[in-house]
Design an enzyme around this catalytic site. Structure first.
Site, PDB file in Angstrom:
ATOM      1  N   ASP A   1      44.851 -24.233  11.830  1.00  0.00           N
ATOM      2  CA  ASP A   1      43.399 -24.177  11.975  1.00  0.00           C
ATOM      3  C   ASP A   1      42.813 -22.795  11.676  1.00  0.00           C
ATOM      4  OD1 ASP A   1      40.984 -25.460  12.659  1.00  0.00           O
ATOM      5  OD2 ASP A   1      41.055 -24.658  14.697  1.00  0.00           O
TER       6      ASP A   1
ATOM      7  N   HIS B   1      31.478 -22.376  18.760  1.00  0.00           N
ATOM      8  CA  HIS B   1      32.827 -22.120  19.252  1.00  0.00           C
ATOM      9  C   HIS B   1      32.793 -21.388  20.601  1.00  0.00           C
ATOM     10  CE1 HIS B   1      33.943 -22.388  14.842  1.00  0.00           C
ATOM     11  NE2 HIS B   1      34.857 -23.154  15.398  1.00  0.00           N
TER      12      HIS B   1
END
Length: 285
Positions: free
Chosen positions: A84, A183
């Site tokens: 990721d 995030h």
């Protein structure tokens, strides 16, 4: 069972207008908790190792990746391994031999033209290795401590027309879109732009991915899946569950020194959160 492919899981989810949960892992306890939670929910899952997690592990990918592969092989549900937020080409090129079936190549910090060029090169290489590749367009924000952009700032949201051109120009298999999530949120107060998500889903021929899902309320997650999100990334929610459980345990047991005592509590808290989130996404919570 053997590792499955992220692409297969996400494609199947997109075809049925559902979503697969993808959890970022940092320690072996994270890995075990994600698999245990998925097994409890009876659902497939994606284990994600981020570039930041690799940096935390002294820059070495293989120790955590091999542990994840070994754990997945003993799972009773399908498990995929995803690399990721990769910015390093050197790390990208380690993915196939480490057991990853997919990567998220992150050039979203670059100007649009540079993002397209870099992602096109990454996608060409990834496909030559049999890897499924995800990219990001628009700035989701919150990563590495950076503040999210104002909702009206340029780049704060993914433009459907630009996204269509980006997918066509890069050849990526999935796109992470900026629709209001951030995030590393520790409060579940993000407001998603569901109208924009609907337009993106109609405009794009590839599955859509939601990053920053820890900060999204349950009802908004359900609406996002209905609106076209096929992969939901979660990281901070697990860290909050683990840290909170360990903090409470040590407060109640100040004499504790055996790390197994508090790590097992943290691991179980994460497993419960994994099961809860999968239940939300599947409508069984």
């Amino acid at each position: 069972m053997p590792l499955t492919s992220t692409g297969e899981l996400v494609t199947a989810a997109a075809d049925t207008r559902s979503a697969v949960a993808a959890f970022n892992v940092i320690t072996l306890e994270h890995v075990e908790a994600v698999i245990a939670g998925a097994e409890s929910a009876g659902a497939p899952v994606v284990l994600q190792v981020s570039e930041n997690a690799v940096k935390f592990r002294y820059g070495r990918l293989l120790p955590l990746a091999r542990a994840a592969v070994a754990a997945a092989e003993h799972a009773t549900v399908p498990v995929a391994l995803h690399l990721d937020h990769v910015q390093s080409d050197h790390l990208l090129r380690q993915a196939p031999d480490a057991g990853f079936s997919s990567v998220m190549y992150d050039a979203a910090r670059l100007p649009y033209a540079d993002n397209l060029t870099a992602t096109r090169a990454a996608a060409d290489w990834a496909h030559s290795q049999g890897l499924w590749i995800e990219a990001e367009l628009g700035q989701i924000g919150g990563k590495d401590g950076r503040a999210a952009l104002d909702a009206h700032a340029p780049g704060a949201r993914t433009d459907p027309d630009q996204a269509r051109d980006f997918v066509a120009g890069t050849g990526v298999d999935a796109l992470a879109v900026a629709v209001g999530s951030v995030h590393a949120m520790t409060t579940r107060t993000a407001t998603l732009d569901h109208g924009l998500l609907k337009r993106l889903s109609a405009a794009l021929p590839v599955p859509l991915v939601l990053h920053g899902s820890s900060g999204v309320p349950d009802d908004a997650l359900v609406a996002a899946v209905a609106g076209g999100i096929a992969k939901v990334n979660v990281g901070t929610a697990l860290n909050m569950a683990m840290t909170g459980a360990i903090r409470n345990f040590l407060a109640a047991h100040p004499e504790a020194v055996d790390s197994r005592k508090y790590l097992s509590v943290g691991r179980e808290a994460m497993a419960q959160e994994v099961r809860r989130i999968i239940g939300v996404l599947s409508g069984t919570a």
